[in-house]
Scaffold this motif. Structure first.
Motif, PDB file in Angstrom:
ATOM      1  N   GLU A  32      -7.370  -6.041  -3.088  1.00 23.92           N
ATOM      2  CA  GLU A  32      -5.981  -6.949  -3.414  1.00 23.92           C
ATOM      3  C   GLU A  32      -6.709  -7.756  -4.314  1.00 23.92           C
ATOM      4  O   GLU A  32      -5.752  -8.171  -5.243  1.00 23.92           O
ATOM      5  CB  GLU A  32      -5.456  -7.384  -2.210  1.00 23.92           C
ATOM      6  CG  GLU A  32      -4.748  -6.402  -1.342  1.00 23.92           C
ATOM      7  CD  GLU A  32      -4.221  -6.842   0.152  1.00 23.92           C
ATOM      8  OE1 GLU A  32      -4.115  -8.353   0.005  1.00 23.92           O
ATOM      9  OE2 GLU A  32      -3.726  -6.144   0.493  1.00 23.92           O
ATOM     10  N   ASP A  60      -9.999  -7.267   8.180  1.00 21.43           N
ATOM     11  CA  ASP A  60      -9.473  -6.024   7.121  1.00 21.43           C
ATOM     12  C   ASP A  60     -10.117  -6.432   5.451  1.00 21.43           C
ATOM     13  O   ASP A  60      -9.505  -6.651   4.548  1.00 21.43           O
ATOM     14  CB  ASP A  60      -7.941  -6.084   6.945  1.00 21.43           C
ATOM     15  CG  ASP A  60      -7.551  -4.604   6.300  1.00 21.43           C
ATOM     16  OD1 ASP A  60      -8.582  -3.706   5.932  1.00 21.43           O
ATOM     17  OD2 ASP A  60      -6.295  -4.515   5.675  1.00 21.43           O
ATOM     18  N   HIS A  92       0.790  -1.254   0.025  1.00 19.63           N
ATOM     19  CA  HIS A  92       0.005   0.037  -0.103  1.00 19.63           C
ATOM     20  C   HIS A  92       0.868   1.396  -0.044  1.00 19.63           C
ATOM     21  O   HIS A  92       1.817   1.277   0.894  1.00 19.63           O
ATOM     22  CB  HIS A  92      -0.925   0.019   1.150  1.00 19.63           C
ATOM     23  CG  HIS A  92      -1.976  -1.204   1.238  1.00 19.63           C
ATOM     24  ND1 HIS A  92      -3.053  -1.089   0.769  1.00 19.63           N
ATOM     25  CD2 HIS A  92      -1.691  -2.411   1.924  1.00 19.63           C
ATOM     26  CE1 HIS A  92      -3.578  -2.434   0.766  1.00 19.63           C
ATOM     27  NE2 HIS A  92      -2.799  -3.104   1.715  1.00 19.63           N
ATOM     28  N   LYS A  93       0.390   2.247  -0.732  1.00 16.60           N
ATOM     29  CA  LYS A  93       1.171   3.632  -0.816  1.00 16.60           C
ATOM     30  C   LYS A  93       0.606   4.253   0.456  1.00 16.60           C
ATOM     31  O   LYS A  93       0.262   3.928   1.367  1.00 16.60           O
ATOM     32  CB  LYS A  93       0.580   4.274  -2.092  1.00 16.60           C
ATOM     33  CG  LYS A  93       1.224   3.747  -3.139  1.00 16.60           C
ATOM     34  CD  LYS A  93       0.772   4.350  -4.528  1.00 16.60           C
ATOM     35  CE  LYS A  93       1.436   5.751  -4.634  1.00 16.60           C
ATOM     36  NZ  LYS A  93       0.981   6.508  -5.961  1.00 16.60           N
ATOM     37  N   ARG A 140      -2.640   4.850   0.966  1.00 21.18           N
ATOM     38  CA  ARG A 140      -3.350   3.717   1.173  1.00 21.18           C
ATOM     39  C   ARG A 140      -3.892   3.064   0.054  1.00 21.18           C
ATOM     40  O   ARG A 140      -4.963   2.112   0.027  1.00 21.18           O
ATOM     41  CB  ARG A 140      -4.838   3.934   2.101  1.00 21.18           C
ATOM     42  CG  ARG A 140      -4.504   4.329   3.301  1.00 21.18           C
ATOM     43  CD  ARG A 140      -3.286   3.504   4.193  1.00 21.18           C
ATOM     44  NE  ARG A 140      -3.781   2.156   4.440  1.00 21.18           N
ATOM     45  CZ  ARG A 140      -2.886   0.966   4.648  1.00 21.18           C
ATOM     46  NH1 ARG A 140      -1.556   1.113   4.759  1.00 21.18           N
ATOM     47  NH2 ARG A 140      -3.462  -0.108   4.827  1.00 21.18           N
ATOM     48  N   GLU A 141      -3.615   3.513  -1.389  1.00 16.85           N
ATOM     49  CA  GLU A 141      -4.054   2.731  -2.635  1.00 16.85           C
ATOM     50  C   GLU A 141      -3.304   1.552  -2.623  1.00 16.85           C
ATOM     51  O   GLU A 141      -1.923   1.280  -2.310  1.00 16.85           O
ATOM     52  CB  GLU A 141      -3.405   3.574  -3.682  1.00 16.85           C
ATOM     53  CG  GLU A 141      -4.460   4.921  -3.892  1.00 16.85           C
ATOM     54  CD  GLU A 141      -4.059   5.524  -5.194  1.00 16.85           C
ATOM     55  OE1 GLU A 141      -3.070   5.276  -5.904  1.00 16.85           O
ATOM     56  OE2 GLU A 141      -4.883   6.766  -5.427  1.00 16.85           O
ATOM     57  N   THR A 142      -3.757   0.297  -3.165  1.00 16.41           N
ATOM     58  CA  THR A 142      -3.157  -0.838  -3.258  1.00 16.41           C
ATOM     59  C   THR A 142      -2.484  -0.962  -4.633  1.00 16.41           C
ATOM     60  O   THR A 142      -2.813  -0.641  -5.740  1.00 16.41           O
ATOM     61  CB  THR A 142      -4.340  -1.909  -3.317  1.00 16.41           C
ATOM     62  OG1 THR A 142      -5.033  -1.811  -2.047  1.00 16.41           O
ATOM     63  CG2 THR A 142      -3.551  -3.183  -3.180  1.00 16.41           C
ATOM     64  N   ASN A 162      -9.910  -4.345   2.578  1.00 21.42           N
ATOM     65  CA  ASN A 162      -8.499  -4.328   1.714  1.00 21.42           C
ATOM     66  C   ASN A 162      -8.268  -5.611   1.013  1.00 21.42           C
ATOM     67  O   ASN A 162      -7.522  -5.875  -0.096  1.00 21.42           O
ATOM     68  CB  ASN A 162      -7.369  -4.125   2.621  1.00 21.42           C
ATOM     69  CG  ASN A 162      -7.080  -2.613   2.858  1.00 21.42           C
ATOM     70  OD1 ASN A 162      -7.226  -1.648   1.951  1.00 21.42           O
ATOM     71  ND2 ASN A 162      -6.689  -2.237   4.065  1.00 21.42           N
TER      72      ASN A 162
END
Length: 397
Positions: free
Chosen positions: A95, A88, A60-61, A64-66, A91
């Protein structure tokens, strides 16, 4: 050219391959990748199949982008993405979708999602002004590029109909039944308990296979989401409006014969209301005195209902209490509540990681189901029948 050198194509026989070469060939097109939800299960499945886990990093950046990066080539290969649902869940879903779409755009031949616990599976019914989230999730998975789904013990089997792709709903009951027979002393003195009438079919299936008795806990300790008032109950129409509505309807309808009118009843207060549903207090239907009580379910998340059922079973004379379930989500302070409860043992499979919860509660035990997932992957890849994994399965399972 000498005649001895001339050879017909049909007379040339290919060299014999040893068994190890055949095994390598059968698994050469399989690529197993996984997200961050349950890497241990993915490694166990890959190890049982004798192949290497594919190179895929999911991170994750700062916003919070995957981000998904697949290091190995997947062109023309069969991809199996092992990603389960945890606490979670959002997410986990993103993913999975991004991994599937990355494989699709990289020209993978097939993309199979191995989702031992499907998130949002409990939101599979219409709840007042809500929506059926499982249907939305199924559409998203199909759009991302998944061509097949392998899951285990769906909350409702009808969820399979939400998908436009094949779904194999594996069963963990053989592992749980084997645990009862081998690890519970004097299990013949046990009784299978359904903590509510909704689990009675599953509990009855266990009882019939083990030749044991059945007990059902009837009643609710608190209101369910379906019983909560959300403001949709409109006041009844006034009597003047009801009379006007009734007269207008009668004017539009043709005159009915007198014999038909005599057999037709009408209400004088407009549209009748639903009768309020009153939940009785918790009661046990069945004998548990002096016996081992085994509660079965598909998911353990909020354990308050299990603890309340265990306390009632103790009050009715149960000597030991076990809880068996496929998925052990164990959210919030569930480990502490279970540790302080009269439950003697909680048995779940490793469809969801729960190592931290096991450190907090010594009563939790785990059954490994990686061999079942590995066998399902092998059969699908080799285009073998899956019926062997569903033998003796009934509608109640």
């Amino acid at each position: 050219m000498p005649a001895k050198i001339l050879t017909r194509l049909g007379s040339v026989r290919p060299p014999k391959r040893c068994r190890s070469d055949m095994d390598n060939t059968s698994t050469s097109d399989i690529v197993i990748i996984n997200g961050n939800s349950h890497p241990d299960l993915a490694n166990m499945v890959a190890e049982r199949m004798g192949i290497k886990n594919g190179g895929c990093s999911v991170f994750h950046k700062s916003n919070r982008e995957t981000i998904v990066e697949i290091s190995d080539s997947v062109r023309g290969k069969d991809i199996y993405i092992i990603q389960t649902g945890t606490k979670d869940a959002n997410n986990n879903i993103m993913e999975l979708l991004i991994m599937a779409y990355a494989c699709k755009t990289s020209s993978a031949r097939s993309i199979v999602g191995v989702i031992p616990y499907l998130p949002y599976s409990k939101q599979c019914k219409m709840r007042k002004r809500g929506c059926i989230v499982s249907k939305l999730l199924a559409k998203m998975m199909c759009t991302s590029g998944l061509t097949h789904i392998i899951t285990m013990d769906l909350h409702q089997k009808e969820i399979q109909g939400f998908f436009d792709i094949p779904v194999d709903n594996l069963r963990a009951s053989p592992f749980l039944l084997q645990y009862i027979q081998e690890s519970i002393p004097d299990y013949r003195n046990s009784v299978i308990v359904a903590r509510n009438p909704g689990v009675a079919k599953k509990a009855n299936s266990y009882a019939e296979r083990l030749r044991l008795g059945l007990a059902v806990i009837h009643g609710e300790q608190k209101e369910t989401d379906a019983d909560e008032v959300d403001g949709r109950y409109s006041p009844p129409p006034t009597s003047a409006y009801s009379n006007l509505l009734g007269n207008s309807v009668e004017m539009c309808l043709p005159a009915a014969p007198s014999s038909n009118r005599q057999r037709t009843t009408s209400v004088s207060v407009g549209v009748p209301e639903h009768i309020v549903k009153v939940k009785p207090p918790l009661t046990i239907v069945g004998d548990v005195s002096g016996r081992i009580a085994i509660m079965v379910d598909d998911l353990i998340d909020d354990v308050q209902a299990f603890v309340a059922a265990a306390e009632m079973l103790k009050e009715h004379g149960a000597c030991k209490i076990y809880v068996l379930a496929t998925h052990g989500l164990l959210s919030s302070d569930a480990p502490r509540q279970l540790d302080e409860s009269p439950i003697d043992e909680i048995v779940v499979t490793n469809t969801i990681p729960h190592e931290i919860q096991k450190l907090q509660c010594h009563k939790i035990k785990t059954i490994d189901i990686s061999i079942l997932i590995a066998e399902a992957i092998r059969r699908i890849h080799n285009k073998e029948s899956m019926s062997y994994l569903f033998r003796n399965v009934t509608l109640e399972d």
